[in-house]
Scaffold this motif. Structure first.
Motif, PDB file in Angstrom:
ATOM      1  N   LYS A 143      25.031  40.704  34.235  1.00  0.00           N
ATOM      2  CA  LYS A 143      25.367  40.489  32.817  1.00  0.00           C
ATOM      3  C   LYS A 143      27.186  41.177  33.089  1.00  0.00           C
ATOM      4  O   LYS A 143      28.031  40.503  32.794  1.00  0.00           O
ATOM      5  CB  LYS A 143      25.334  40.689  31.216  1.00  0.00           C
ATOM      6  N   ASP A 144      27.142  42.495  33.735  1.00  0.00           N
ATOM      7  CA  ASP A 144      28.110  43.382  33.322  1.00  0.00           C
ATOM      8  C   ASP A 144      28.680  42.716  34.870  1.00  0.00           C
ATOM      9  O   ASP A 144      30.456  43.330  34.940  1.00  0.00           O
ATOM     10  CB  ASP A 144      27.312  44.727  34.125  1.00  0.00           C
ATOM     11  N   THR A 145      28.829  42.407  36.022  1.00  0.00           N
ATOM     12  CA  THR A 145      29.245  41.724  37.054  1.00  0.00           C
ATOM     13  C   THR A 145      30.204  40.330  36.776  1.00  0.00           C
ATOM     14  O   THR A 145      30.227  39.708  36.421  1.00  0.00           O
ATOM     15  CB  THR A 145      28.208  40.736  38.337  1.00  0.00           C
ATOM     16  N   GLN A 146      31.988  41.128  37.002  1.00  0.00           N
ATOM     17  CA  GLN A 146      32.526  40.056  36.595  1.00  0.00           C
ATOM     18  C   GLN A 146      33.033  38.688  37.835  1.00  0.00           C
ATOM     19  O   GLN A 146      32.801  39.536  39.207  1.00  0.00           O
ATOM     20  CB  GLN A 146      33.841  40.495  36.966  1.00  0.00           C
ATOM     21  N   MET A 147      32.669  37.745  37.170  1.00  0.00           N
ATOM     22  CA  MET A 147      32.970  36.772  38.538  1.00  0.00           C
ATOM     23  C   MET A 147      33.899  35.487  37.557  1.00  0.00           C
ATOM     24  O   MET A 147      34.143  35.089  36.850  1.00  0.00           O
ATOM     25  CB  MET A 147      31.343  36.034  38.339  1.00  0.00           C
ATOM     26  N   ASN A 148      34.500  34.930  38.905  1.00  0.00           N
ATOM     27  CA  ASN A 148      35.417  34.117  38.867  1.00  0.00           C
ATOM     28  C   ASN A 148      34.364  32.302  38.453  1.00  0.00           C
ATOM     29  O   ASN A 148      33.455  32.734  38.102  1.00  0.00           O
ATOM     30  CB  ASN A 148      36.483  33.643  39.921  1.00  0.00           C
ATOM     31  N   GLY A 149      35.303  31.668  38.006  1.00  0.00           N
ATOM     32  CA  GLY A 149      34.519  30.446  37.612  1.00  0.00           C
ATOM     33  C   GLY A 149      33.715  29.083  38.351  1.00  0.00           C
ATOM     34  O   GLY A 149      33.020  29.587  37.905  1.00  0.00           O
ATOM     35  N   LYS A 150      34.609  29.466  39.662  1.00  0.00           N
ATOM     36  CA  LYS A 150      33.822  29.072  40.527  1.00  0.00           C
ATOM     37  C   LYS A 150      32.567  29.564  41.240  1.00  0.00           C
ATOM     38  O   LYS A 150      30.784  29.073  41.291  1.00  0.00           O
ATOM     39  CB  LYS A 150      34.271  28.641  41.994  1.00  0.00           C
TER      40      LYS A 150
END
Length: 599
Positions: free
Chosen positions: A48-55
């Motif tokens: 959950k702490d990992t920042q991800m883009n929309g794709k």
């Protein structure tokens, strides 16, 4: 999958290098990745702490099954990932746009081998060199070989038996000196094979070795007083040295290395590859990669390196790269050069990839102009630290002449292009004398007060032609209207093209070649042109009115009527009595004619 099933799937994955595959609910393979630690890498997708883009979030939401393959080393994971992506082409993996079949130079396995180019590699024992991404470069090398070494081009079966039985006759190629006639035993097998070995050295980039051997032959021939033979090899030496001077770009001590560099934007990445042998670039190619999941340059570069090394059968132990790559393998060395010959090679690769990127993007933008607009607006948003794309930009400029005839002009750009129907002029009403700050304050206030009253959409960006003073005046008007937080306003000073933001004492300097600055300069220059044109017209009208008002009996109102009707004082002077009578009384006509009559 539920969170519990994800945890269970990850728990079964070992802390080893390998390749992982993600599958959706329909059993379709949607993504392939590599990792030096499979469990940590796969687990990062569900952290959950990992920042991800929309794709990437969409990808994770579709995962219903995870499989993996363990390998011995990270480089094995590299190669396996590359081959699996090519085979399955998953939806969320990047696309390597390189579907061409590149040519090879082949030395055919046969008696008296032929040397030619082909696009098909057949495992028949022949020796292949390439592939050559540059067809022109390949033909240059073949021309060198044909010019230097007389080789046969026929497809006759030149077995010792056929030659001894005299089955063949020499052809025109022999007569003109392009072939030494092995078909009639005019050239021995050893002599022909020596030529083939030298050709292999040239194709491997070892031109220097061939030159050394040719010089030895020349020296021996001269000592033996065989000057004709020495002259033939002297011509060969000149051709080889000319070719070497064109192909050598660095110190010949640099041998068997790969060079890669990358240039990317939001959608595409471009990677250039150079293969260097003995100081000569013997192979080069640039590929385009379409991004899928906002991959980093490090990730894209590792994928491209695998692609290049596989395609060009590279065995080099050293790879020159523009930045550190987190890849550990005892058989490979990644070098980020700071100076010297290797730095020059990297710069050469970077020049190639930037040129390729520029040409490709220009092609795309010609086919789809909206791409250029989107790119420029995105770059402006990034450079100017805007919260939204500046689709609508307005720019203000003031003009006056010694405090007289003050005017303000506004130009409008929509999607980085002039929208001339939206240009406006303002006759300044509340300012007396040369007060540029007060003029700016009035123009900005009147412009946006009217837009608010008419419920028009406000611009995303307002540009003020001037420094801190003009910017502060514009901001005062925006505060009065309560919209200072709804729009971004910046000032551009003429002297050094510095940009000022409200409340920031330090200006922003953009690269002089940046497209963002070019758009802002175009806005500023257009506002200046539009304002000056209106100002001159108003000033000229004021001067003409003054001249007409000097005529006894002609006041300001009458001067206005005359100018509106005749457009200029010259035409008024040339008008007949009847034409003037349509505007003036009989007494005024006579007075005017007398005033302008020749002395």
């Amino acid at each position: 999958m539920s969170a519990f099933e994800y945890k269970k799937a990850i728990a079964d994955i070992p802390h080893k290098p390998g390749v992982y595959q993600y599958w959706d609910a329909e059993g379709t393979l949607i993504y392939i990745g590599k990792a030096k630690d499979l469990r940590n890498r796969v687990g990062s997708y569900f952290n959950k702490d990992t920042q991800m883009n929309g794709k990437t979030r969409v990808l994770v939401s579709r995962i219903r099954k995870i499989t993996f393959t363990i390998v011995d080393t990270e480089i094995d994971a590299w190669l396996l990932e590359n081959s699996l992506i090519k085979k399955h082409q998953p939806r969320y993996n990047i696309m390597l746009k390189d579907d061409k079949t590149y040519p090879w130079i082949i030395i055919r396995k046969e008696p008296f081998p032929r040397v030619f180019w082909t696009r098909k590699m057949i495992k028949d024992g022949s020796t292949y060199f390439g592939p050559y991404a540059s067809v022109g470069m390949m033909h240059t090398i073949l021309d060198l070989i044909r010019e230097t070494y007389p080789l046969r081009t026929c497809n006759l079966p030149l077995t010792p038996e056929n030659i001894s039985e005299g089955k063949f006759k020499v052809c025109l190629e022999y007569q003109i000196g392009n072939c030494k006639g092995p078909c009639q035993a005019y050239q021995s097998t050893d002599d022909y094979d020596n030529n083939i070995e030298e050709i292999k050295d040239i194709l491997n980039g070892k031109v220097g070795n061939v030159i050394k051997n040719v010089r030895k032959v020349i020296k021996t021939a001269v000592e033996a007083l065989n000057f004709e033979y020495a002259h033939q090899y002297q011509l060969k030496l000149q051709i080889l040295e000319k070719y070497q001077s064109k192909s050598t770009v660095v110190n010949s001590a640099i041998t068997n290395i790969d060079v890669v560099s990358i240039a990317s934007d939001e959608r595409y990445a471009f990677v250039n590859y150079l293969k260097v042998m003995n100081g000569s670039i013997i192979q080069t190619q640039t590929i385009e990669i379409k991004k899928r999941l906002d991959e980093t340059d490090e990730e894209l570069l590792t994928i491209a390196i695998t692609e290049f090394r596989t395609k060009f059968h590279s065995t080099s132990r050293e790879i020159i790269v523009p930045f550190e790559i987190p890849f550990l393998d005892e058989n490979l060395k990644f070098t980020v050069p700071k100076l010297g010959e290797k730095k020059k090679l990297l710069e050469l690769s970077q020049k190639n990839v930037l040129f390729f990127k520029k040409e490709k993007l220009n092609q795309y933008e010609k086919l789809n102009p909206d791409l250029r607009t989107e790119r420029i607006l995105s770059q402006m948003q990034k450079d100017l630290r805007l919260t939204q794309l500046p689709h609508h930009i307005e720019c203000f400029d003031n003009s006056n002449f010694q405090g007289k005839y003050p005017v303000s002009a506004i130009v409008v750009f929509k999607d980085a292009k002039p929208s001339k129907k939206d240009y406006r002029h303002f006759n300044v009403k509340t300012v007396e004398g040369p007060n540029d700050f007060a003029t700016m304050e009035e123009a900005v206030y009147r412009r946006y007060k009217r837009m608010l009253e008419e419920e028009n959409t406000l611009p995303q960006l307002i540009i003020i032609d001037g420094g801190k003073g003009q910017l502060s005046s514009a901001l005062t008007s925006l505060r009065k209207l309560g919209i200072e937080k709804r729009v971004t306003v910046i000032g551009i000073a003429k002297k050094l093209e510095e940009l000022y933001y409200p409340g920031d004492s330090y200006p922003l300097y953009l690269d002089k070649k940046s497209e963002t600055l070019k758009v802002i300069q175009q806005l500023r220059d257009e506002a200046h042109r539009f304002g000056i044109t209106f100002h001159r017209k108003k000033r000229d009208q004021g001067t003409l009115k003054t001249e007409l008002e000097q005529v006894p009996g002609i006041g300001k109102t009458t001067a206005d009527k005359l100018l509106r009707h005749f457009k200029s004082v010259k035409k008024i002077k040339e008008a007949s009595e009847s034409e003037l009578s349509a505007i003036l009384t009989k007494k005024q006509v006579q007075t005017l004619l007398t005033h302008f009559a020749p002395q």
